[in-house]
Design an enzyme around this catalytic site. Sequence first.
Site, PDB file in Angstrom:
ATOM      1  N   GLU A  50       7.938  -9.904   3.122  1.00  0.00           N
ATOM      2  CA  GLU A  50       7.178 -10.783   2.231  1.00  0.00           C
ATOM      3  C   GLU A  50       8.106 -11.532   1.284  1.00  0.00           C
ATOM      4  O   GLU A  50       7.874 -11.594   0.074  1.00  0.00           O
ATOM      5  CB  GLU A  50       6.118  -9.969   1.467  1.00  0.00           C
ATOM      6  N   ASP A  66      -1.606  -2.657   6.422  1.00  0.00           N
ATOM      7  CA  ASP A  66      -1.423  -2.724   4.976  1.00  0.00           C
ATOM      8  C   ASP A  66      -2.649  -2.208   4.234  1.00  0.00           C
ATOM      9  O   ASP A  66      -3.439  -3.012   3.719  1.00  0.00           O
ATOM     10  CB  ASP A  66      -1.150  -4.188   4.589  1.00  0.00           C
ATOM     11  N   GLU A  71      -6.655  -1.992  -3.795  1.00  0.00           N
ATOM     12  CA  GLU A  71      -6.444  -3.397  -3.433  1.00  0.00           C
ATOM     13  C   GLU A  71      -7.453  -3.898  -2.405  1.00  0.00           C
ATOM     14  O   GLU A  71      -8.065  -4.945  -2.587  1.00  0.00           O
ATOM     15  CB  GLU A  71      -5.018  -3.573  -2.892  1.00  0.00           C
TER      16      GLU A  71
HETATM   17  C1  GCV Z   1       3.964  -5.224  -3.820  1.00  0.00           C
HETATM   18  C2  GCV Z   1       0.716  -5.990   0.221  1.00  0.00           C
HETATM   19  C3  GCV Z   1       0.269  -6.404  -1.150  1.00  0.00           C
HETATM   20  C4  GCV Z   1       1.444  -6.872  -1.972  1.00  0.00           C
HETATM   21  C5  GCV Z   1       2.477  -5.751  -2.033  1.00  0.00           C
HETATM   22  C6  GCV Z   1       2.892  -5.403  -0.609  1.00  0.00           C
HETATM   23  C7  GCV Z   1       3.863  -4.259  -0.547  1.00  0.00           C
HETATM   24  O1  GCV Z   1       1.129  -7.096   0.957  1.00  0.00           O
HETATM   25  O2  GCV Z   1      -0.718  -7.395  -1.051  1.00  0.00           O
HETATM   26  O3  GCV Z   1       0.968  -7.201  -3.246  1.00  0.00           O
HETATM   27  O4  GCV Z   1       3.583  -6.107  -2.799  1.00  0.00           O
HETATM   28  O5  GCV Z   1       1.757  -5.049   0.126  1.00  0.00           O
HETATM   29  O6  GCV Z   1       3.419  -3.153  -0.294  1.00  0.00           O
HETATM   30  O7  GCV Z   1       5.040  -4.470  -0.738  1.00  0.00           O
END
Ligand code: GCV
Length: 652
Positions: free
Chosen positions: A261, A340, A368
Amino acid sequence: MAGYETWLDSRSVVDQEYLRTLSIDPALISTYPVITDTIQKELRRSFGEARADGRYEIDLKLNASLETSGAYSIRCEADRVILEGADGSGLLYACFALVKRIRLGQLHDAYDECSVPGTALRMINHWDNMDGSIERGYSGYSFFFEQNQLVINERTEDYCRMLASLGINAVVINNVNVKEEATWLITEKHFPALKRLSAVFSAYGISLFLSLNYAAPVEMGELDSADPLEAAVISWWDARFALVFRELPDLGGFLVKADSEGRPGPFTYGRDQACGANMLGRALEPYGATLIWRAFVYNAQQDWRDTKTDRARAAYDYFAALDGQFLDNVYLQIKNGPMDFQVREPVSPLFSAMTKTNLILELQIAQEYTGQQIDLCYLLPQWREILDFDTHNPAFEASQMKAIFGRRNERPMAIAAVSNTGNDMNWFGNDLAALNFYAYGRLTWDSEVDSLEVAAEWCQLSLGLDAQAARDLLDLLMQSWHVYESYTAPLGIGWMVTPHTHYGPSVDGYEYDRWGTYHKADHEAIGVDRSSQGTGYATLYPPAISEQFDTVEACPDEYLLFYHRMKYTDRLKSSKTVIQHIYDSHFWAYEQAAAYLERWAAYEKLLAPDVYQRVRSRFLRQERNAREWCDQVNSYFWRKSGIADEKGRPLY
Ligand code: GCV
């Protein structure tokens, strides 16, 4: 304000039960002077000062035969209570356990308990940013950071109490997405505050960890490369860690999110993940510190037209072949599922494949994708399914997740979870979301804990509701994950969520985007073929598992659309068609969620008014959210498929 004291509200103990004497093993005082102070403070808090008409005589002793760090025992001989601990932490945990037993009415004259933690490292990960915001935070701002500075105050200590009361002994305070000021946490300007924080943590047996920016040498303007094989990079980290550990000798280590990411990592330099992790691990060896490397590595730039790439395979494809290459002080931290933190995912195949690597199971307490602490979703039932899963990992005699992560194995294994805390006065926004934090702590200590038992215990400790009074609430809690799943994304498909915020429905929100998260619904069918005929994901497991998922016939309904592409008219194990299941589960779950409000009303007189109102306001929002999910998902599939609901309920 009600809520701040969480499950530690010990006023009832102070009111009734005083201490007569407290005797402390001199070896405890000399070996663990700081924790001994904490213990005394804690006992005073619950029992007041010792007094002649008090009831309990408490003896605190170290007992080396308990062996495992953190282990403790509680033994009663009438009103004499003997607390023994393997070490200072063990005795601190014993004190919390004693108060809890008294409050639960479980302590009796011949009480005898011996408790040993299932894993050595029981960890919380904060996704707190230094500007005070929290990534995926739903209960206010950070209590660790404000305006790019660390915050250390009374609340820090209160948080440590919460952690220690659950046996949690390691905390990463900053977000894994390490950017801007957080990159500089490993520099002189933040050492004094980190030192103070580390001291507060140590007094509660907690190790401080930091998330690290893999590209720190570049982003701090000192090198033009972060190549893990380059000599200048290796010596840069050596020198940096020498400075860090001179000032912060108790630092537990670092957590790294790399090549994921948009975060930098070894791939930039054509190196694999073990190469990057080991470079840092080696540099930490002299300090006995730990390097935690996340397996959440995937290229978040997929073209949605590309049907060959399957994000679910990514972590396995990057890491399975590296098994055996990681250094002894390196852990690989793997999210529970391959995608995720969706409401339901299969257990990651890496847990079956990694036989020679130290592993950490990563869970997410922050809701989340499970309702964001607005919608009720008790997560221990989800975690139970994950922990009860048998990995068939050949390296373990007992290969269920709960054995790998809950019984001491030859390899160190650990559990970590993303925190759901914030600076809201009640820590969790929704008072009922505190249960997830509590349950997580109980799970890290004992991987076999029962969801209902934990919820009942929490209701009594936090809300003062005994099992009878809590009956309907327990029913709500116990079904809440199933209800949430049933009004959101069906049959294991996941992801039909509003992009970026991840709250509320958007069936196609992630469909034509770069995140590798597709349902591929058309007028006839839905789902991704991840069987041996498709992306092959199902074959990444040992045969005993892949056989359960590879064919439609064998695959359980709740995972069906994760593994297979199905026609709307195909029948499930339940004998319903796929489309009718979608309609029925959404309508049913909406009805359940809509009824929460009324069921909650029965608690108005039993709870503190602010707790009651805070939860009530969330149930109101949940009802609206569930309605949107239900109507949008059902209408979407009706429009796509053209197939009417057998029961003729409204579709739009
Ligand atoms: C901290 C997902 C979440 C992100 C998070 C990522 C991760 O993509 O939406 O906010 O980033 O996981 O676990 O690194």
